[in-house]
Design a protein around this motif. Structure first.
Motif, mmCIF file in Angstrom:
data_model
loop_
_atom_site.group_PDB
_atom_site.id
_atom_site.type_symbol
_atom_site.label_atom_id
_atom_site.label_comp_id
_atom_site.label_asym_id
_atom_site.label_seq_id
_atom_site.Cartn_x
_atom_site.Cartn_y
_atom_site.Cartn_z
ATOM 1 N N ARG A 186 0.896 -1.234 -0.059
ATOM 2 C CA ARG A 186 0.060 -0.023 -0.031
ATOM 3 C C ARG A 186 1.006 1.227 -0.022
ATOM 4 N NH1 ARG A 186 -3.918 -1.871 4.999
ATOM 5 N NH2 ARG A 186 -2.186 -0.530 6.226
ATOM 6 N N GLY A 187 2.187 1.173 -0.591
ATOM 7 C CA GLY A 187 2.790 2.521 -0.736
ATOM 8 C C GLY A 187 3.084 3.257 -1.653
ATOM 9 N N GLU A 188 1.899 3.149 -2.484
ATOM 10 C CA GLU A 188 1.815 4.192 -3.631
ATOM 11 C C GLU A 188 1.126 5.403 -3.281
ATOM 12 O OE1 GLU A 188 1.029 1.662 -7.601
ATOM 13 O OE2 GLU A 188 -0.098 1.148 -6.005
ATOM 14 N N PRO A 189 1.753 6.345 -4.284
ATOM 15 C CA PRO A 189 1.126 7.921 -3.726
ATOM 16 C C PRO A 189 -0.409 8.000 -4.062
ATOM 17 C CG PRO A 189 2.491 7.765 -6.020
ATOM 18 C CD PRO A 189 2.566 6.376 -5.289
ATOM 19 N N VAL A 190 -1.037 7.018 -4.585
ATOM 20 C CA VAL A 190 -2.392 7.244 -4.781
ATOM 21 C C VAL A 190 -3.149 5.964 -4.151
ATOM 22 C CG1 VAL A 190 -4.344 7.262 -6.247
ATOM 23 C CG2 VAL A 190 -2.352 8.610 -6.562
ATOM 24 N N LEU A 191 -3.955 6.152 -3.018
ATOM 25 C CA LEU A 191 -4.897 4.913 -2.536
ATOM 26 C C LEU A 191 -6.302 5.437 -3.150
ATOM 27 C CD1 LEU A 191 -3.659 4.603 1.133
ATOM 28 C CD2 LEU A 191 -3.398 2.987 -0.965
ATOM 29 N N LYS A 254 17.590 7.748 -1.930
ATOM 30 C CA LYS A 254 16.474 7.793 -1.483
ATOM 31 C C LYS A 254 15.131 7.762 -2.759
ATOM 32 C CE LYS A 254 16.763 11.570 0.901
ATOM 33 N NZ LYS A 254 16.922 12.681 2.017
ATOM 34 N N LEU A 255 15.609 8.728 -3.792
ATOM 35 C CA LEU A 255 14.795 8.651 -4.821
ATOM 36 C C LEU A 255 14.765 7.271 -5.369
ATOM 37 C CD1 LEU A 255 12.646 10.440 -6.437
ATOM 38 C CD2 LEU A 255 14.871 11.171 -7.907
ATOM 39 N N ARG A 256 15.783 6.671 -5.833
ATOM 40 C CA ARG A 256 15.989 5.428 -6.684
ATOM 41 C C ARG A 256 15.353 4.201 -5.713
ATOM 42 N NH1 ARG A 256 21.172 7.200 -7.666
ATOM 43 N NH2 ARG A 256 21.754 6.092 -5.652
ATOM 44 N N PHE A 257 15.475 4.497 -4.372
ATOM 45 C CA PHE A 257 14.807 3.323 -3.509
ATOM 46 C C PHE A 257 13.403 3.403 -3.612
ATOM 47 C CE2 PHE A 257 13.973 2.040 1.194
ATOM 48 C CZ PHE A 257 14.059 0.962 1.061
ATOM 49 N N TYR A 258 12.745 4.604 -3.726
ATOM 50 C CA TYR A 258 11.277 4.551 -3.595
ATOM 51 C C TYR A 258 10.911 4.323 -5.089
ATOM 52 C CZ TYR A 258 6.493 6.083 -2.869
ATOM 53 O OH TYR A 258 5.196 6.097 -2.824
ATOM 54 N N LEU A 259 11.289 4.776 -6.007
ATOM 55 C CA LEU A 259 10.731 4.690 -7.443
ATOM 56 C C LEU A 259 10.933 3.526 -7.918
ATOM 57 C CD1 LEU A 259 11.924 8.208 -9.223
ATOM 58 C CD2 LEU A 259 9.806 7.491 -8.134
ATOM 59 N N ILE A 265 5.993 -2.813 -7.488
ATOM 60 C CA ILE A 265 4.771 -2.677 -7.227
ATOM 61 C C ILE A 265 3.813 -2.802 -8.380
ATOM 62 C CG2 ILE A 265 2.379 -1.601 -6.374
ATOM 63 C CD1 ILE A 265 3.712 -0.262 -4.120
ATOM 64 N N SER A 266 4.286 -2.073 -9.440
ATOM 65 C CA SER A 266 3.467 -2.070 -10.880
ATOM 66 C C SER A 266 3.609 -3.473 -11.494
ATOM 67 C CB SER A 266 3.914 -0.901 -11.643
ATOM 68 O OG SER A 266 5.311 -1.116 -12.001
ATOM 69 N N GLN A 267 4.944 -4.291 -11.201
ATOM 70 C CA GLN A 267 5.173 -5.316 -11.783
ATOM 71 C C GLN A 267 4.401 -6.394 -10.988
ATOM 72 O OE1 GLN A 267 9.334 -5.068 -11.968
ATOM 73 N NE2 GLN A 267 9.489 -3.929 -13.865
ATOM 74 N N GLY A 268 3.751 -6.022 -9.745
ATOM 75 C CA GLY A 268 3.241 -7.296 -9.201
ATOM 76 C C GLY A 268 4.058 -7.860 -8.106
ATOM 77 N N ALA A 269 5.071 -7.088 -7.558
ATOM 78 C CA ALA A 269 5.779 -7.624 -6.568
ATOM 79 C C ALA A 269 5.280 -7.875 -5.242
ATOM 80 C CB ALA A 269 7.165 -6.914 -6.295
ATOM 81 N N PHE A 270 4.132 -6.897 -4.901
ATOM 82 C CA PHE A 270 3.530 -6.968 -3.582
ATOM 83 C C PHE A 270 1.918 -6.785 -3.917
ATOM 84 C CE2 PHE A 270 7.483 -4.917 -2.897
ATOM 85 C CZ PHE A 270 8.078 -5.431 -2.181
ATOM 86 N N PRO A 271 1.419 -8.123 -4.239
ATOM 87 C CA PRO A 271 -0.139 -7.939 -4.403
ATOM 88 C C PRO A 271 -1.150 -7.736 -3.251
ATOM 89 C CG PRO A 271 0.888 -10.203 -4.414
ATOM 90 C CD PRO A 271 1.860 -9.484 -4.347
#
Lengths: 307, 67
Positions: A186-191, A254-259, A265-271
């Motif tokens: 649930r760490g995306e910038p939009v919930l 930090k930027l690389r870590f988060y991006l 996530i977009s590749q389905g790593a954390f459903p």
């Protein structure tokens, strides 16, 4: 150091972007970036009614200022938690938020926990087991509940928080160290909104904390500089300082870590756990009506339930 | 430290530092993180490559908050 755009004297050097800018060009650059991120994630549009959660600190006031300048329809919500023992922290922060809103003729709503529920955060933390030593977890729970309820009752389209890249990277580091898969999902910038929950967005998700602070200072925004007395030695501060140490030797860490996490996530790593909409709609707290996992009192109402 | 030094102001404390060195170096010598702070001299935000001059009073503003 010179401004890359005009060759004038730079006031900020962003090593992660290999970009230094003068005051004028920095104050133009940051809002442009924020608008780009808002559009990229379809966070909201000029037709939406937007509720901005403000704390009186640099991040939320800088973000509100940017959204206001970009022409979005915003109103603010300040939650007074009653943390006023040593330095009148809550009341002082509220004053900054109110002055900011008044100067721009913006509407600031105030939710007062003690007035509305009879107890302040320090009082609840003494009475309950939860947060007896450190009420930060109570604070998060109460703020999430109040923001969500206020936004739904007020029929806003979206709730904006000023979580910045440092916040997101620190939370990500903590969740990774704990392998908290549920939170990692649930760490995306939009919930997105779902039954009982307002859509939540974080337009500062790529903005370094020092960039937000620089914007506030350069724009002449008066903000609360004192730290919450309970945040001393907090885990989040600890992780932020570590991340900044890495950042100093390897700019952009930090930027690389988060991006790269967002990419994973977009590749389905954390459903994400899927909860059917009907189930969410049925499981409501009998007291406040907000969704709950158990069907009995929600965690917020349990806090104030003295039976 | 003599009058020819400069002063860093942090959390209401005065920290004397050397002059004729970049701010970044002055901060590192005092174990102050460059990433955790912004610097203001004479009301203007400055970058950390600026030279610290005799008599400077440079306010260091913490940018990291938590909780």
């Amino acid at each position: 150091m010179r401004c890359r755009k005009c060759g004038g004297k730079a006031v900020i050097n962003m090593r992660q972007h290999r970009l230094s800018l003068c005051k004028q060009h920095y104050l133009e650059w940051l809002p442009t970036q924020i608008l780009k991120f808002i559009n990229k994630y379809r966070m909201f549009s000029e037709h939406d009614r937007i509720l901005v959660a403000v704390s009186g600190g640099k991040d939320s006031l800088a973000l509100w200022d940017i959204l206001w300048k970009l022409g979005f329809h915003t109103e603010g919500l300040y939650i007074n938690l009653g943390i006023d023992a040593e330095i009148a922290y809550s009341n002082h922060s509220m004053k900054f938020a109110q002055e900011f809103a008044d100067q721009r003729s913006l509407t600031l709503h105030i939710a007062d926990i003690k007035k509305d529920h009879g107890e302040s955060i320090p009082e609840i933390s003494i009475r309950t087991r939860r947060g007896r030593d450190k009420p930060c977890s109570l604070c998060g729970l109460i703020k999430r509940h109040v923001m969500n309820r206020f936004a739904l009752d007020g029929q806003y389209n979206v709730l904006v928080t000023a979580h910045n890249l440092d916040d997101e990277a620190a939370i990500l580091l903590a969740n990774t160290l704990d392998w908290s898969l549920e939170f990692l999902a649930r760490g995306e910038p939009v919930l997105p909104s779902k039954p009982g929950f307002i859509k939540k967005v974080k337009p500062f998700y790529r903005t370094y904390e020092r960039e937000a602070a620089a914007y506030a200072i350069l724009q002449g925004i008066e903000y609360m500089r004192d730290e919450c007395p309970f945040s001393k030695d907090s885990k989040q501060l600890y992780y932020k300082k570590y991340l900044n140490e890495w950042e100093e030797t390897r700019p952009g860490t930090k930027l690389r870590f988060y991006l790269n996490y967002l990419k994973a996530i977009s590749q389905g790593a954390f459903p994400a756990r899927q909860e059917p909409a009907e189930q969410l709609a049925k499981q409501r707290c009998p007291q406040c009506g907000q969704p709950t996992n158990t069907g009995s009192l929600c965690a917020f109402c349990k806090l104030f339930d003295k039976t | 430290m003599s009058k020819t030094n400069a002063t860093l102001l942090l959390h209401g404390k005065k920290i004397l530092c050397r002059t004729n060195i970049p701010l970044r170096k002055a901060m590192k010598e005092k174990n102050i993180s460059v990433s955790d702070h912004l610097a203001v001299r004479a009301g203007e935000l400055i970058t950390d490559d600026e030279m610290v001059k005799t008599g400077d009073r440079i306010e260091l503003i913490p940018v990291i908050s938590g909780g």
